[in-house]
Scaffold this motif. Sequence first.
Motif, short mmCIF file in Angstrom:
data_model
loop_
_atom_site.label_atom_id
_atom_site.label_comp_id
_atom_site.label_asym_id
_atom_site.label_seq_id
_atom_site.Cartn_x
_atom_site.Cartn_y
_atom_site.Cartn_z
N ARG A 73 67.15 38.60 -33.65
CA ARG A 73 68.49 39.06 -33.28
C ARG A 73 68.78 38.81 -31.80
O ARG A 73 69.94 38.70 -31.39
CB ARG A 73 68.62 40.56 -33.58
CG ARG A 73 70.04 41.08 -33.43
CD ARG A 73 70.13 42.54 -33.75
NE ARG A 73 69.36 43.37 -32.83
CZ ARG A 73 69.60 44.65 -32.60
NH1 ARG A 73 70.58 45.25 -33.22
NH2 ARG A 73 68.85 45.35 -31.77
N GLN A 74 67.73 38.74 -30.98
CA GLN A 74 67.93 38.54 -29.55
C GLN A 74 68.36 37.11 -29.23
O GLN A 74 68.82 36.83 -28.12
CB GLN A 74 66.65 38.86 -28.77
CG GLN A 74 66.10 40.25 -29.03
CD GLN A 74 67.14 41.35 -28.90
OE1 GLN A 74 67.92 41.34 -27.95
NE2 GLN A 74 67.16 42.28 -29.85
N THR A 100 60.01 41.52 -35.96
CA THR A 100 60.35 40.09 -36.06
C THR A 100 61.85 39.90 -36.20
O THR A 100 62.44 39.02 -35.53
CB THR A 100 59.63 39.48 -37.28
OG1 THR A 100 58.23 39.68 -37.16
CG2 THR A 100 59.92 37.99 -37.37
N ILE A 101 62.49 40.72 -37.05
CA ILE A 101 63.94 40.59 -37.22
C ILE A 101 64.66 40.91 -35.93
O ILE A 101 65.63 40.24 -35.54
CB ILE A 101 64.41 41.51 -38.36
CG1 ILE A 101 63.78 41.07 -39.68
CG2 ILE A 101 65.93 41.50 -38.48
CD1 ILE A 101 64.02 42.03 -40.82
N MET A 103 74.62 43.91 -40.32
CA MET A 103 74.51 44.64 -41.58
C MET A 103 73.12 45.20 -41.79
O MET A 103 72.95 46.34 -42.23
CB MET A 103 74.89 43.72 -42.75
CG MET A 103 76.37 43.49 -42.91
SD MET A 103 77.30 45.02 -43.17
CE MET A 103 76.56 45.63 -44.67
N VAL A 104 72.09 44.42 -41.48
CA VAL A 104 70.73 44.88 -41.76
C VAL A 104 70.38 46.08 -40.89
O VAL A 104 69.78 47.07 -41.36
CB VAL A 104 69.72 43.72 -41.59
CG1 VAL A 104 69.56 43.29 -40.18
CG2 VAL A 104 68.35 44.13 -42.15
N PHE A 105 70.74 46.06 -39.62
CA PHE A 105 70.38 47.17 -38.75
C PHE A 105 71.23 48.41 -39.00
O PHE A 105 70.73 49.54 -38.92
CB PHE A 105 70.47 46.73 -37.28
CG PHE A 105 69.33 45.83 -36.90
CD1 PHE A 105 68.05 46.34 -36.72
CD2 PHE A 105 69.51 44.47 -36.76
CE1 PHE A 105 66.98 45.52 -36.40
CE2 PHE A 105 68.46 43.64 -36.44
CZ PHE A 105 67.18 44.16 -36.26
N GLY A 148 59.30 48.26 -43.12
CA GLY A 148 60.05 48.30 -41.88
C GLY A 148 59.17 48.06 -40.66
O GLY A 148 59.54 47.33 -39.74
N ALA A 149 57.98 48.69 -40.68
CA ALA A 149 57.06 48.52 -39.55
C ALA A 149 56.59 47.07 -39.43
O ALA A 149 56.37 46.57 -38.33
CB ALA A 149 55.86 49.45 -39.73
#
Length: 248
Positions: free
Chosen positions: A99-100, A94-95, A133-135, A88-89
């Motif tokens: 997303r932005q 990057t993800i 979904m991922v967040f 996760g760190a």
Amino acid sequence: MSELTLKGLVLPAGLVALWAAASAGGALNGPMAVSPLDVLRVPFSDPDGRQIWAGLGASLLRLVAGGLIGGAAGLALGLGLGLIRPLGAALSPTINAFRQVALFAWIPLLTLWFGSSESAKIVFIALATFFPMVFATEQGVRNVPRNLCEVVAVLNLSRRRQITALYLPAALPSIATGVQIAALSSWIGTVGAEYAIGNGRGLGSYIANARDQFRMDITLVGVLALAGVGVLLHAGSTQLIDHFNKGA
């Protein structure tokens, strides 16, 4: 759902009544002025208007295909990010940066990579589904109570058993919220991809063709179908959230 049916229909019904009265009274005129009755007839009596059924079917198939791909990828990666803190760190920044990027800003890149093909639309819909979904999944897994995590650690359960017995059930309310956001995002992505990329049947292509022909009645039918599917997706996902919240 009953509140949606009764109270939610008051304003649309009032607007349609006002529209019908203005049309019947001659207040609306010109080639773009159509009555509610004209719009109701189009999907059944007009050769171009009847294309709505094939277009709607094609859009729903794309929604399912892209939604399943993006949803499965988002769920799997969200689980990984939530369970493995170093992963996760390493990946979350990057993800989060990707997303932005505004959703429709991906279309030029996808058309360069895949052309104006079906693949470009499916990938775009999958992207629209993936990020919510991922967040939501990552957040749900990280919010699992620490004492429950300690219990499964003491019991020395396998990682697979920990996921199926603890992390997934505990994260379901958050995942359901992610599904609600992802469903609407993927539907917007479906119609947006068809509208922007074109090339083939679909609700977005149907609306774009009606615009090119200056057919206000067909355009309104397409917009109403878009809104109707969105309302059904929202109502269905709300029921899903209520179900999981009651079970939590």
